[in-house]
Design a protein around this motif. Structure first.
Motif, PDB file in Angstrom:
ATOM      1  N   LYS A 128       0.816  -1.207   0.000  1.00 33.71           N
ATOM      2  CA  LYS A 128       0.000   0.000   0.000  1.00 33.71           C
ATOM      3  C   LYS A 128       0.856   1.265   0.000  1.00 33.71           C
ATOM      4  N   ASN A 129       1.982   1.223   0.695  1.00 30.18           N
ATOM      5  CA  ASN A 129       2.882   2.381   0.678  1.00 30.18           C
ATOM      6  C   ASN A 129       3.442   2.626  -0.723  1.00 30.18           C
ATOM      7  N   ILE A 130       3.802   1.537  -1.411  1.00 27.48           N
ATOM      8  CA  ILE A 130       4.301   1.661  -2.774  1.00 27.48           C
ATOM      9  C   ILE A 130       3.178   2.114  -3.704  1.00 27.48           C
ATOM     10  N   GLU A 131       1.995   1.582  -3.494  1.00 26.08           N
ATOM     11  CA  GLU A 131       0.840   1.983  -4.306  1.00 26.08           C
ATOM     12  C   GLU A 131       0.581   3.481  -4.183  1.00 26.08           C
ATOM     13  N   GLN A 132       0.754   4.004  -2.988  1.00 27.55           N
ATOM     14  CA  GLN A 132       0.508   5.437  -2.761  1.00 27.55           C
ATOM     15  C   GLN A 132       1.425   6.290  -3.630  1.00 27.55           C
ATOM     16  N   VAL A 133       2.718   5.990  -3.642  1.00 30.10           N
ATOM     17  CA  VAL A 133       3.641   6.794  -4.449  1.00 30.10           C
ATOM     18  C   VAL A 133       3.402   6.555  -5.933  1.00 30.10           C
ATOM     19  N   ASN A 134       3.075   5.329  -6.294  1.00 28.19           N
ATOM     20  CA  ASN A 134       2.835   4.998  -7.699  1.00 28.19           C
ATOM     21  C   ASN A 134       1.630   5.767  -8.257  1.00 28.19           C
ATOM     22  N   ILE A 135       0.549   5.764  -7.498  1.00 21.36           N
ATOM     23  CA  ILE A 135      -0.661   6.476  -7.929  1.00 21.36           C
ATOM     24  C   ILE A 135      -0.422   7.979  -7.976  1.00 21.36           C
ATOM     25  N   LYS A 136       0.348   8.499  -7.020  1.00 16.66           N
ATOM     26  CA  LYS A 136       0.630   9.927  -7.018  1.00 16.66           C
ATOM     27  C   LYS A 136       1.432  10.330  -8.256  1.00 16.66           C
ATOM     28  N   ILE A 137       2.427   9.535  -8.618  1.00 15.41           N
ATOM     29  CA  ILE A 137       3.195   9.814  -9.839  1.00 15.41           C
ATOM     30  C   ILE A 137       2.262   9.811 -11.048  1.00 15.41           C
ATOM     31  N   PHE A 138       1.379   8.812 -11.099  1.00 14.88           N
ATOM     32  CA  PHE A 138       0.436   8.690 -12.218  1.00 14.88           C
ATOM     33  C   PHE A 138      -0.505   9.897 -12.267  1.00 14.88           C
ATOM     34  N   GLU A 139      -1.043  10.300 -11.123  1.00 14.34           N
ATOM     35  CA  GLU A 139      -1.980  11.424 -11.086  1.00 14.34           C
ATOM     36  C   GLU A 139      -1.316  12.725 -11.515  1.00 14.34           C
ATOM     37  N   VAL A 140      -0.113  12.961 -11.041  1.00 14.26           N
ATOM     38  CA  VAL A 140       0.600  14.188 -11.416  1.00 14.26           C
ATOM     39  C   VAL A 140       0.882  14.194 -12.910  1.00 14.26           C
ATOM     40  N   ASP A 141       1.268  13.051 -13.453  1.00 10.38           N
ATOM     41  CA  ASP A 141       1.510  12.957 -14.898  1.00 10.38           C
ATOM     42  C   ASP A 141       0.240  13.262 -15.688  1.00 10.38           C
ATOM     43  N   GLN A 142      -0.887  12.713 -15.237  1.00 12.55           N
ATOM     44  CA  GLN A 142      -2.152  12.961 -15.931  1.00 12.55           C
ATOM     45  C   GLN A 142      -2.532  14.438 -15.883  1.00 12.55           C
ATOM     46  N   GLN A 143      -2.307  15.073 -14.739  1.00 12.68           N
ATOM     47  CA  GLN A 143      -2.603  16.498 -14.611  1.00 12.68           C
ATOM     48  C   GLN A 143      -1.738  17.329 -15.559  1.00 12.68           C
ATOM     49  N   LYS A 144      -0.475  16.941 -15.692  1.00 11.39           N
ATOM     50  CA  LYS A 144       0.419  17.657 -16.602  1.00 11.39           C
ATOM     51  C   LYS A 144      -0.031  17.490 -18.055  1.00 11.39           C
ATOM     52  N   LYS A 145      -0.479  16.289 -18.403  1.00 13.50           N
ATOM     53  CA  LYS A 145      -0.954  16.054 -19.774  1.00 13.50           C
ATOM     54  C   LYS A 145      -2.203  16.869 -20.072  1.00 13.50           C
ATOM     55  N   ILE A 146      -3.122  16.926 -19.108  1.00 14.66           N
ATOM     56  CA  ILE A 146      -4.344  17.700 -19.299  1.00 14.66           C
ATOM     57  C   ILE A 146      -4.010  19.185 -19.451  1.00 14.66           C
ATOM     58  N   ALA A 147      -3.088  19.668 -18.630  1.00  8.99           N
ATOM     59  CA  ALA A 147      -2.692  21.073 -18.707  1.00  8.99           C
ATOM     60  C   ALA A 147      -2.020  21.379 -20.038  1.00  8.99           C
ATOM     61  N   ALA A 148      -1.184  20.449 -20.514  1.00  7.42           N
ATOM     62  CA  ALA A 148      -0.500  20.648 -21.794  1.00  7.42           C
ATOM     63  C   ALA A 148      -1.490  20.667 -22.954  1.00  7.42           C
ATOM     64  N   GLU A 149      -2.472  19.754 -22.895  1.00 12.03           N
ATOM     65  CA  GLU A 149      -3.500  19.725 -23.951  1.00 12.03           C
ATOM     66  C   GLU A 149      -4.337  20.999 -23.951  1.00 12.03           C
ATOM     67  N   ALA A 150      -4.675  21.498 -22.758  1.00 11.69           N
ATOM     68  CA  ALA A 150      -5.455  22.728 -22.657  1.00 11.69           C
ATOM     69  C   ALA A 150      -4.674  23.911 -23.207  1.00 11.69           C
ATOM     70  N   ALA A 151      -3.364  23.944 -22.907  1.00  6.92           N
ATOM     71  CA  ALA A 151      -2.525  25.029 -23.415  1.00  6.92           C
ATOM     72  C   ALA A 151      -2.407  24.966 -24.928  1.00  6.92           C
ATOM     73  N   ALA A 152      -2.320  23.743 -25.466  1.00  3.97           N
ATOM     74  CA  ALA A 152      -2.233  23.582 -26.918  1.00  3.97           C
ATOM     75  C   ALA A 152      -3.513  24.021 -27.605  1.00  3.97           C
ATOM     76  N   ASN A 153      -4.644  23.705 -26.997  1.00  7.54           N
ATOM     77  CA  ASN A 153      -5.933  24.104 -27.563  1.00  7.54           C
ATOM     78  C   ASN A 153      -6.101  25.621 -27.564  1.00  7.54           C
ATOM     79  N   GLU A 154      -5.638  26.262 -26.496  1.00 11.04           N
ATOM     80  CA  GLU A 154      -5.716  27.720 -26.424  1.00 11.04           C
ATOM     81  C   GLU A 154      -4.853  28.372 -27.506  1.00 11.04           C
ATOM     82  N   THR A 155      -3.685  27.756 -27.757  1.00  8.23           N
ATOM     83  CA  THR A 155      -2.785  28.287 -28.782  1.00  8.23           C
ATOM     84  C   THR A 155      -3.422  28.198 -30.158  1.00  8.23           C
ATOM     85  N   GLU A 156      -4.106  27.081 -30.415  1.00  9.58           N
ATOM     86  CA  GLU A 156      -4.752  26.883 -31.721  1.00  9.58           C
ATOM     87  C   GLU A 156      -5.896  27.863 -31.954  1.00  9.58           C
ATOM     88  N   THR A 157      -6.623  28.178 -30.862  1.00  5.38           N
ATOM     89  CA  THR A 157      -7.751  29.095 -30.991  1.00  5.38           C
ATOM     90  C   THR A 157      -7.287  30.545 -30.928  1.00  5.38           C
TER      91      THR A 157
END
Length: 348
Positions: A319-348
Motif C-alpha cells: 500500500k505504501n508503494i501503491e501510494q507513491v505509484n498512484i501519485k506519480i500517475f496522477e501528477v503525470d495525468q494532470q500535466k498532460k491535461i494542462a498541456a493539452e489545454a494550453a495547446a488548444n488555447e494556442t490553436e484558438t
C-alpha cells in the motif's frame, strides 16, 4: 565491538602501509584505527574479486566528473582490491555519517545524487524488437501465472467452512491485489505499444543495491554512495523500484514524502514516457504479498501468528508503494491535461 584477533588484518594492511591500533567489527566492514587516520575496510565476494567490474565502472564515472562515491584507496602495488587468505578487500576513508539534516532532507539529497549518477552515465543503445518482445512476453507470462496461482488459492480458501486467520485476511485483500495487477498489466501493455517504434533505449549506471544506509555523510554534510559492488548498466527504474521496496517496509504512511523524493530526482533527471510506464508496472505488481502468500501455502514453517505478521507487513509495504505509484500517475495525468489545454488555447 573490538575485533579480538587483528593479526590477519595487520598483514593485509601492510599492503597499504598502515599499522593498526585496533579494529571494530561491523560484519563485512571493519573500522580500522591507525596512526594516520580511521579507515573502512570492506570485504568483497569472490566473483567481484575476479571481475573488478565495479572498480572499472567507478573509474569511468570519475573520468566523466561524477564524484558521488566514497573514494577507494590503492595498495602499494597500485591495486584497488587486494586479496588475502582467499578473500578480497578494498579500503576507504571512514565517514562520520552524522548529518544534521532531518531524515526527509537526507532522502532528498540521496535522490538528487542518484539523479546525478544516472545523468552522468546515461547513454543511448540500440535495441532489437525481439528483445523488447522477449521482455514483454516473459514478464507478462510470469505475472499471469502468479495471478492464476492467487485465483486458485482464493477459491481453495473460500471453499473451507473455517478459514485460518491468514486465509481470511488473504481473501480480504485479494481483490485489492487484483486491481493492482490490472493497473500493472495495463501499464505494461502501454509500454509495449510505446516501444514498437523505438530503435534505442536509455541505459545508465545503476547503484544496484540502493538504500539509505548506503548513502553516508562526511564532516561537511556532503553525501556519498557506498556498497557499489553491484553497479552495472541498466534502466534507471531499477534503482527506483529497489529503493522503494527496501525503504517503504514501514507502518502505513500518510504523508507524500516518498513521492517528493521522486520529484526531486526528476528535477535533475527526468524519466522518459516508456520508462515511466515500466516503472508504474513494476511498482503496481504486489510481489511482496504474492511471495508471502505462496510461502504460507507451500512452505508453512512459521507459526500462524508469524505468518500473519508477515502478511500484514507485506500488505503495508504494498500500500505504501501503491501510494507513491498512484501519485506519480496522477501528477503525470494532470500535466498532460494542462498541456493539452494550453495547446488548444494556442490553436484558438
Amino acid at each position: 565491538m573490538n575485533y579480538q584477533d587483528p593479526v590477519n588484518y595487520h598483514e593485509l594492511l601492510k599492503q597499504y602501509q598502515l599499522e593498526i591500533d585496533f579494529i571494530e567489527d561491523y560484519g563485512k566492514v571493519k573500522k580500522v584505527y591507525t596512526k594516520s587516520g580511521v579507515y573502512a575496510l570492506k570485504e568483497v565476494e569472490e566473483a567481484e574479486i575476479r571481475s573488478h567490474d565495479f572498480i572499472r565502472i567507478l573509474q569511468n564515472l570519475q573520468h566523466k566528473g561524477w564524484m558521488g562515491f566514497v573514494p577507494i584507496y590503492q595498495s602499494r602495488q597500485g591495486s584497488p582490491v587486494v586479496t588475502h587468505q582467499n578473500k578480497g578487500y578494498y579500503l576507504m576513508p571512514w565517514l562520520p555519517n552524522t548529518p544534521s539534516d532531518e531524515r526527509d532532507v537526507r532522502y532528498h539529497k540521496l535522490f538528487q545524487e542518484l539523479a546525478k549518477l544516472h545523468g552522468t552515465s546515461s547513454k543511448e543503445v540500440e535495441v532489437k524488437k525481439k528483445d523488447i518482445e522477449t521482455h514483454y512476453t516473459g514478464l507478462k507470462t510470469t505475472w499471469e501465472d502468479r495471478q492464476k496461482e492467487l485465483e486458485e488459492y482464493v477459491m481453495e480458501c473460500e471453499k473451507k467452512v473455517y478459514m485460518s486467520p491468514f486465509e481470511l485476511h488473504f481473501c480480504t485483500v485479494y481483490y485489492e491485489m487484483m486491481r493492482a495487477m490490472e493497473f500493472g498489466f495495463s501499464r505494461l501493455d502501454e509500454w509495449n505499444t510505446e516501444m514498437e517504434e523505438k530503435e534505442k533505449i536509455r541505459l545508465v549506471t545503476i547503484h544496484g543495491k540502493l538504500s539509505a544506509k548506503h548513502f553516508l555523510y562526511d564532516e561537511r554534510g556532503n553525501g556519498f554512495f557506498i556498497n557499489l559492488e553491484q553497479a552495472r548498466e541498466a534502466s534507471p527504474i531499477h534503482d527506483l523500484v529497489s529503493f522503494y521496496l527496501r525503504t517503504l517496509r514501514t507502518y502505513p504512511l500518510t504523508s507524500l514524502d516518498s513521492y517528493e523524493w521522486f520529484a526531486t530526482y526528476e528535477k535533475h533527471f527526468a524519466l522518459r514516457e516508456e520508462e515511466r510506464l515500466l516503472l508504474h508496472s513494476y511498482l503496481a505488481f504486489p510481489e511482496p504479498l504474492y511471495q508471502c502468500i505462496m510461502q504460507y501455502r507451500h512452505q508453512r514453517y512459521k507459526t500462524e501468528l508469524e505468518h500473519m505478521q508477515s502478511l500484514i507487513r507485506a500488505y503495508w509495504l504494498t500500500k505504501n508503494i501503491e501510494q507513491v505509484n498512484i501519485k506519480i500517475f496522477e501528477v503525470d495525468q494532470q500535466k498532460k491535461i494542462a498541456a493539452e489545454a494550453a495547446a488548444n488555447e494556442t490553436e484558438t
